[in-house]
Design an enzyme around this catalytic site. Structure first.
Site, PDB file in Angstrom:
ATOM      1  N   ASP A   1      -7.162  20.026 -13.281  1.00  0.00           N
ATOM      2  CA  ASP A   1      -7.674  18.532 -13.975  1.00  0.00           C
ATOM      3  C   ASP A   1      -7.359  18.856 -15.513  1.00  0.00           C
ATOM      4  OD1 ASP A   1      -8.748  16.585 -15.253  1.00  0.00           O
ATOM      5  OD2 ASP A   1     -10.818  16.594 -13.933  1.00  0.00           O
TER       6      ASP A   1
ATOM      7  N   TYR B   1     -16.431  18.053 -14.862  1.00  0.00           N
ATOM      8  CA  TYR B   1     -16.733  16.836 -14.922  1.00  0.00           C
ATOM      9  C   TYR B   1     -17.610  16.216 -13.798  1.00  0.00           C
ATOM     10  CZ  TYR B   1     -16.178  11.775 -14.748  1.00  0.00           C
ATOM     11  OH  TYR B   1     -16.339  10.230 -15.106  1.00  0.00           O
TER      12      TYR B   1
ATOM     13  N   LYS C   1      -8.106   8.078 -19.399  1.00  0.00           N
ATOM     14  CA  LYS C   1      -8.275   8.763 -20.618  1.00  0.00           C
ATOM     15  C   LYS C   1      -6.873   8.818 -21.439  1.00  0.00           C
ATOM     16  CE  LYS C   1     -11.999   9.121 -18.468  1.00  0.00           C
ATOM     17  NZ  LYS C   1     -12.446  10.478 -17.640  1.00  0.00           N
TER      18      LYS C   1
ATOM     19  N   ARG D   1       0.672  -1.129   0.097  1.00  0.00           N
ATOM     20  CA  ARG D   1       0.017  -0.086  -0.023  1.00  0.00           C
ATOM     21  C   ARG D   1       1.001   1.361   0.101  1.00  0.00           C
ATOM     22  NH1 ARG D   1      -1.192   1.639   4.618  1.00  0.00           N
ATOM     23  NH2 ARG D   1      -2.071  -0.543   5.462  1.00  0.00           N
TER      24      ARG D   1
HETATM   25  C1  LIG Z   1     -12.939  10.659 -16.442  1.00  0.00           C
HETATM   26  C2  LIG Z   1     -12.708  11.842 -15.643  1.00  0.00           C
HETATM   27  C3  LIG Z   1     -12.358  12.051 -14.422  1.00  0.00           C
HETATM   28  C4  LIG Z   1     -12.667  10.939 -13.375  1.00  0.00           C
HETATM   29  O1  LIG Z   1     -11.649   9.914 -13.725  1.00  0.00           O
HETATM   30  P1  LIG Z   1     -12.020   8.450 -13.381  1.00  0.00           P
HETATM   31  O2  LIG Z   1     -10.608   7.845 -13.712  1.00  0.00           O
HETATM   32  O3  LIG Z   1     -13.103   7.992 -14.170  1.00  0.00           O
HETATM   33  O4  LIG Z   1     -12.395   8.255 -11.600  1.00  0.00           O
HETATM   34  C5  LIG Z   1     -12.203  13.455 -13.674  1.00  0.00           C
HETATM   35  N1  LIG Z   1     -11.986  14.513 -14.594  1.00  0.00           N
HETATM   36  C6  LIG Z   1     -12.182  14.274 -15.860  1.00  0.00           C
HETATM   37  C7  LIG Z   1     -11.975  15.534 -16.883  1.00  0.00           C
HETATM   38  C8  LIG Z   1     -12.421  12.991 -16.631  1.00  0.00           C
HETATM   39  O5  LIG Z   1     -12.881  12.948 -17.934  1.00  0.00           O
END
Ligand SMILES: *Cc1c(COP(=O)(O)O)cnc(C)c1O
Length: 379
Positions: A170, A98, A195, A46
Site C-alpha cells: 500500500d 490503515y 490522497k 464497466r
Molecule cells: C485512505 C487509505 C486507504 C483507503 O482508501 P479509500 O480511497 O479511502 O478507500 C487505504 N490505505 C491507506 C494507507 C489510506 O490512507
C-alpha cells in the site's frame, strides 16, 4: 523518460477526433458497434472507458509497472486484490495498518475463509516466522499510519518469494514519487488515489499496478467481473491531480521537515515521529527506499491527556481537523478519537499511540504560516 515528464505525458495523447489536448471525460455507458463484435476496442463501460484507460496507463508508467486497474476507492482496489485469494488462504499484514484495510480483512473476508495475521512488520525476521503453508499474501504498508514505522520492502519480498507468496505494498503514504515498490520486488502496488495522487481532496479513487502478466490479467478480470469501477469524471480528476504530483509531494516533504524541526524544539511537545530525523528507528531504511521522507508526521504532548490534545486541535486555524491526507491543504487529526478509535486503549498504548498523539498531513502552504499556526495553538 523521467518521472516529472511521465506524470504529464505517460498514456496521454491529444484526442484524435477533435485535437483536444486534455483527455476528454467519456461520459458514456456503451459504444456503437458497426456490426455485432465489430467495435473499436470499447464495448461496455464497466469493462473499458477511454478516460480510465489513459489514467491506468499513466499510473502504470509512474510505478514502473505494465498493467494498472483503477477502482471506485482505495478499499475497492484492495477488495479486488484479496479476491485473487481463495478460502483457506492466509494474509500477513502490519498491526498498525490503515483501519479500513484491517476492517475489510477482519469483517468481510474472514467470513469467506480468508484469515489475517497481524505483526509489527518492521522486523522482517518476524515475517519469516509467521509464514505458514497457507500464507498467500503479505500486505505491506510503509510508512505506517500514524506512527510512521518503516518496513523493509526488499527484505520482506525476498522472504516471501522463497515461498511463492505474493507481496502487495500500500503505497498511499509515499506516492510513486517517493517510493517504487515494484522496483524493490513487490508483485503489486496499491494506492488510495484519494490522497496524494488526486491531491486536492475532491475525489475518492483506488488503483493497483503490477508488472506480473498473470496477476494483471486476473485483476483485470476481477475489475470487470466484480465491477467496482470508477466513473470517468473521477478518472479525469485523478489524471489532472497527478500532473503536479512531484511538485506537491516535494513541497509537502520540505514543509514537513521544517515543521518536525519546529515541533521537536517546542517545550510542550514530547515526541515527534518523522522518518526524516536520524533518531527515527526507520531513518536509514527510509533513506534507502524513499526519495524524501514524506509529508506526514505525528507528535504528542508532555501533557498526555486527551484534553490537552483537544486544546491544540481546537486552536489550529490553518491545520483543519479532518480525516484523510495528501491534499494541498494541511490537516490535523487525532488518531485515538478518530481513525483508531475502534482499537482498545491498551492496544493503542502498547504500540505507542498515546492519547495526546496528533497526526499532521502537511500541505503546500507557506511553511512559516503553518509553523505560526501550530505555535499559537500549542501556546
Ligand atoms: C485512505 C487509505 C486507504 C483507503 O482508501 P479509500 O480511497 O479511502 O478507500 C487505504 N490505505 C491507506 C494507507 C489510506 O490512507
Amino acid at each position: 523518460m523521467k518521472f516529472e515528464t511521465l506524470v504529464i505525458h505517460a498514456g496521454v495523447h491529444p484526442d484524435p477526433s477533435t485535437g483536444a489536448i486534455m483527455t476528454p471525460i467519456f461520459q458514456t455507458s456503451t459504444y456503437v458497434q458497426d456490426g455485432p463484435g465489430n467495435h473499436k476496442g470499447y464495448e461496455y463501460a464497466r469493462t473499458q472507458n477511454p478516460t480510465r484507460t489513459v489514467l491506468q496507463e499513466n499510473i502504470a508508467a509512474l510505478e514502473n509497472g505494465t498493467i494498472a486497474c483503477s477502482f471506485g476507492s482505495g478499499l475497492a482496489a484492495m477488495d479486488a486484490i484479496i479476491k485473487i485469494l481463495k478460502s483457506g488462504d492466509e494474509v500477513i499484514a502490519s498491526n498498525d495498518m490503515y483501519g479500513g484495510s484491517f476492517r475489510l480483512l477482519d469483517r468481510i473476508f474472514k467470513d469467506f475463509g480468508i484469515s489475517t495475521k497481524l505483526i509489527p512488520m518492521q522486523d522482517p525476521e518476524l515475517v519469516k516466522k509467521t509464514i505458514s503453508e497457507n500464507t498467500k499474501l503479505i500486505w505491506i504498508e510503509t510508512p505506517t499510519n500514524p506512527l510512521l514505522n518503516i518496513v523493509d520492502i526488499e527484505a520482506v519480498c525476498n522472504i516471501a518469494h522463497q515461498k511463492n507468496i505474493i507481496v502487495c505494498v500500500d503505497n498511499t503514504f509515499a506516492s510513486p514519487y517517493l517510493q517504487k515498490p515494484l522496483d524493490l520486488g513487490a508483485d503489486l502496488v496499491m494506492h488510495s488515489a484519494t490522497k496524494y495522487l488526486g491531491g486536492h481532496s475532491d475525489v475518492v479513487h483506488g488503483i493497483v499496478v503490477t508488472k506480473n502478466k498473470d496477476l494483471g490479467e486476473r485483476l483485470r478480470f476481477i475489475q470487470n467481473a466484480s465491477g467496482a469501477v470508477p466513473g470517468p469524471m473521477d478518472c479525469f480528476l485523478i489524471l489532472r491531480g497527478i500532473k503536479t504530483l512531484h511538485i506537491r509531494v516535494q513541497r509537502a516533504c520540505e514543509n514537513a521537515m521544517k515543521i518536525a524541526e519546529f515541533l521537536s524544539t517546542h517545550p510542550h511537545v514530547n515526541r515527534v515521529l518523522y522518518p526524516g530525523f536520524p533518531s527515527h528507528p526507520g531513518h536509514e531504511l527510509a533513506k534507502k527506499q524513499m526519495k524524501m521522507f514524506g509529508g506526514m508526521l505525528s507528535f504528542d504532548l508532555k501533557d498526555e491527556s486527551i484534553e490537552a490534545a483537544n486544546k491544540v486541535l481546537a486552536g489550529t486555524k490553518l491545520f483543519t481537523c479532518a480525516e484523510s491526507l495528501g491534499g494541498v491543504e494541511s490537516l490535523i487529526g487525532h488518531p485515538a478519537s478518530m481513525t483508531h478509535a475502534s482499537l482498545p486503549r491498551e492496544e493503542r498504548m502498547k504500540s505507542g499511540l498515546t492519547d495526546s498523539l496528533m497526526r499532521l498531513s502537511v500541505g503546500i502552504e507557506n511553511v512559516d504560516d503553518l509553523i505560526e499556526d501550530l505555535r499559537q495553538a500549542l501556546g
